[in-house]
Design a protein around this motif. Sequence first.
Motif, PDB file in Angstrom:
ATOM      1  N   GLY A   1       0.583  -1.395  -0.124  1.00 55.05           N
ATOM      2  CA  GLY A   1       0.237  -0.405   0.099  1.00 55.05           C
ATOM      3  C   GLY A   1       0.793   1.375  -0.276  1.00 55.05           C
ATOM      4  O   GLY A   1       0.156   2.053  -0.031  1.00 55.05           O
TER       5      GLY A   1
ATOM      6  N   ASN B   1       7.414   7.962   0.062  1.00 56.16           N
ATOM      7  CA  ASN B   1       6.158   8.601  -1.258  1.00 56.16           C
ATOM      8  C   ASN B   1       4.983   9.183  -0.718  1.00 56.16           C
ATOM      9  O   ASN B   1       3.467   8.379  -0.440  1.00 56.16           O
ATOM     10  CB  ASN B   1       5.350   7.530  -1.372  1.00 56.16           C
TER      11      ASN B   1
ATOM     12  N   LYS C   1       4.536   1.174  -3.861  1.00 58.71           N
ATOM     13  CA  LYS C   1       5.970   0.654  -5.000  1.00 58.71           C
ATOM     14  C   LYS C   1       5.409   0.169  -6.904  1.00 58.71           C
ATOM     15  O   LYS C   1       5.814   0.414  -7.410  1.00 58.71           O
ATOM     16  CB  LYS C   1       6.265  -1.028  -4.746  1.00 58.71           C
ATOM     17  N   THR C   2       3.661  -0.141  -6.565  1.00 56.78           N
ATOM     18  CA  THR C   2       3.851  -0.965  -7.828  1.00 56.78           C
ATOM     19  C   THR C   2       3.319   0.388  -8.825  1.00 56.78           C
ATOM     20  O   THR C   2       3.816   0.940  -9.451  1.00 56.78           O
ATOM     21  CB  THR C   2       1.835  -1.471  -7.772  1.00 56.78           C
ATOM     22  N   THR C   3       2.656   1.716  -8.529  1.00 52.86           N
ATOM     23  CA  THR C   3       2.371   2.873  -8.601  1.00 52.86           C
ATOM     24  C   THR C   3       3.720   3.861  -9.479  1.00 52.86           C
ATOM     25  O   THR C   3       3.624   4.166 -10.392  1.00 52.86           O
ATOM     26  CB  THR C   3       1.437   4.359  -8.037  1.00 52.86           C
TER      27      THR C   3
ATOM     28  N   ARG D   1      -7.490   1.734  -2.118  1.00 50.12           N
ATOM     29  CA  ARG D   1      -7.006   1.183  -3.086  1.00 50.12           C
ATOM     30  C   ARG D   1      -8.449   0.055  -3.627  1.00 50.12           C
ATOM     31  O   ARG D   1      -8.433  -0.208  -5.240  1.00 50.12           O
ATOM     32  CB  ARG D   1      -6.212   0.189  -3.540  1.00 50.12           C
TER      33      ARG D   1
HETATM   34  P1  ADP Z   1       1.777  -1.477  -3.623  1.00 47.54           P
HETATM   35  O1  ADP Z   1       2.322  -1.511  -4.701  1.00 47.54           O
HETATM   36  O2  ADP Z   1       3.505  -0.647  -2.624  1.00 47.54           O
HETATM   37  O3  ADP Z   1       1.275  -2.451  -2.385  1.00 47.54           O
HETATM   38  P2  ADP Z   1       0.342   1.322  -4.247  1.00 47.54           P
HETATM   39  O4  ADP Z   1       1.491   0.960  -6.162  1.00 47.54           O
HETATM   40  O5  ADP Z   1      -0.682  -0.343  -4.607  1.00 47.54           O
HETATM   41  O6  ADP Z   1       0.789  -0.264  -3.195  1.00 47.54           O
HETATM   42  O7  ADP Z   1      -0.624   1.834  -4.249  1.00 47.54           O
HETATM   43  C1  ADP Z   1      -1.460   1.922  -2.338  1.00 47.54           C
HETATM   44  C2  ADP Z   1      -2.321   2.390  -3.416  1.00 47.54           C
HETATM   45  O8  ADP Z   1      -3.067   4.192  -3.247  1.00 47.54           O
HETATM   46  C3  ADP Z   1      -3.313   2.652  -4.486  1.00 47.54           C
HETATM   47  O9  ADP Z   1      -4.720   2.699  -4.612  1.00 47.54           O
HETATM   48  C4  ADP Z   1      -2.545   3.675  -5.693  1.00 47.54           C
HETATM   49  O10 ADP Z   1      -3.094   4.655  -6.595  1.00 47.54           O
HETATM   50  C5  ADP Z   1      -2.571   5.502  -3.966  1.00 47.54           C
HETATM   51  N1  ADP Z   1      -0.885   5.665  -4.044  1.00 47.54           N
HETATM   52  C6  ADP Z   1      -0.108   5.280  -4.569  1.00 47.54           C
HETATM   53  N2  ADP Z   1       0.763   6.514  -4.631  1.00 47.54           N
HETATM   54  C7  ADP Z   1       0.279   7.389  -3.885  1.00 47.54           C
HETATM   55  C8  ADP Z   1       0.227   8.412  -3.477  1.00 47.54           C
HETATM   56  N3  ADP Z   1       1.789   9.472  -2.949  1.00 47.54           N
HETATM   57  N4  ADP Z   1      -0.443   9.358  -3.186  1.00 47.54           N
HETATM   58  C9  ADP Z   1      -1.553   9.068  -2.940  1.00 47.54           C
HETATM   59  N5  ADP Z   1      -2.289   7.976  -3.652  1.00 47.54           N
HETATM   60  C10 ADP Z   1      -1.044   6.652  -3.986  1.00 47.54           C
END
Ligand code: ADP
Length: 203
Positions: free
Chosen positions: A15, A168, A18-20, A137
């Motif tokens: 959460g 982040n 990372k993926t984003t 998410r």
């Molecule tokens: P992970 O891969 O680390 O589990 P995700 O990339 O799926 O996390 O991100 C989790 C959620 O947070 C997603 O809905 C994403 O769109 C949101 N998110 C990611 N980075 C940010 C940010 N800097 N600000 C607000 N929301 C974010």
Amino acid sequence: MKREGLLYVISAPSGAGKTTLCNAIIDLFSELGQSISFTTRPIRAGEVDGVDYYFVTQDVFKQMIAAEELVEWAQVHGNYYGTALKTLTDARSNGRDVLLDIDFQGALQLKKLDLNVVFIFIAPPSFAVLENRLRGRGTDSAEVISRRIENAAVEMAQARWYDYIIVNGELDQAIAELKAVISAQRCRGDMVFPWIEQQFNVE
Ligand code: ADP
Ligand code: 5GP
């Protein structure tokens, strides 16, 4: 320019984003690919087998462990995840750099091997933000979310040994920092000197 591929290990509590972040930077750099892991986790809505992960059964995963096909693997949040050795050897021999989105247990296994790895940790700004992101998410049940938040405290403590930590909070700022880390690695002397040797006929 012929040089050995670099590996970028990216870890974070689930959460944290990372993926984003990985999706945002993967197309910005030439010769940068993303490692696709094997997992026994159930596929989420919107995920594609062979793109997000190779989704396999526990039996298949255990056979891969027994056959020593995985360069690292771990049980994370109750499921198995691992990286195939072949994914890394193929990428490295082509001189490509590879992003690996793996947890700290897998990262520790890679740290013990003699590979050219840069370890990057993505931290959320707070536990409250992390929880909001996991809920926002909308991909995981309440039970899965609480397990991931419980595990986050253990994962945050591991950040201490990573080469870089990116917080982040504001997404554009975090993307800029990740780009800067990757750009800096590409300017490292040991990365560029092979090109100098070739270009300037240096003996
Ligand atoms: P992970 O891969 O680390 O589990 P995700 O990339 O799926 O996390 O991100 C989790 C959620 O947070 C997603 O809905 C994403 O769109 C949101 N998110 C990611 N980075 C940010 C940010 N800097 N600000 C607000 N929301 C974010
Ligand atoms: P998710 O289920 O949210 O996709 O991933 C959960 C966790 O598993 C994340 O911390 C992610 O980094 C980790 N993970 C994904 N692939 C691998 C892998 O191949 N090896 C290891 N050790 N962890 C992985």
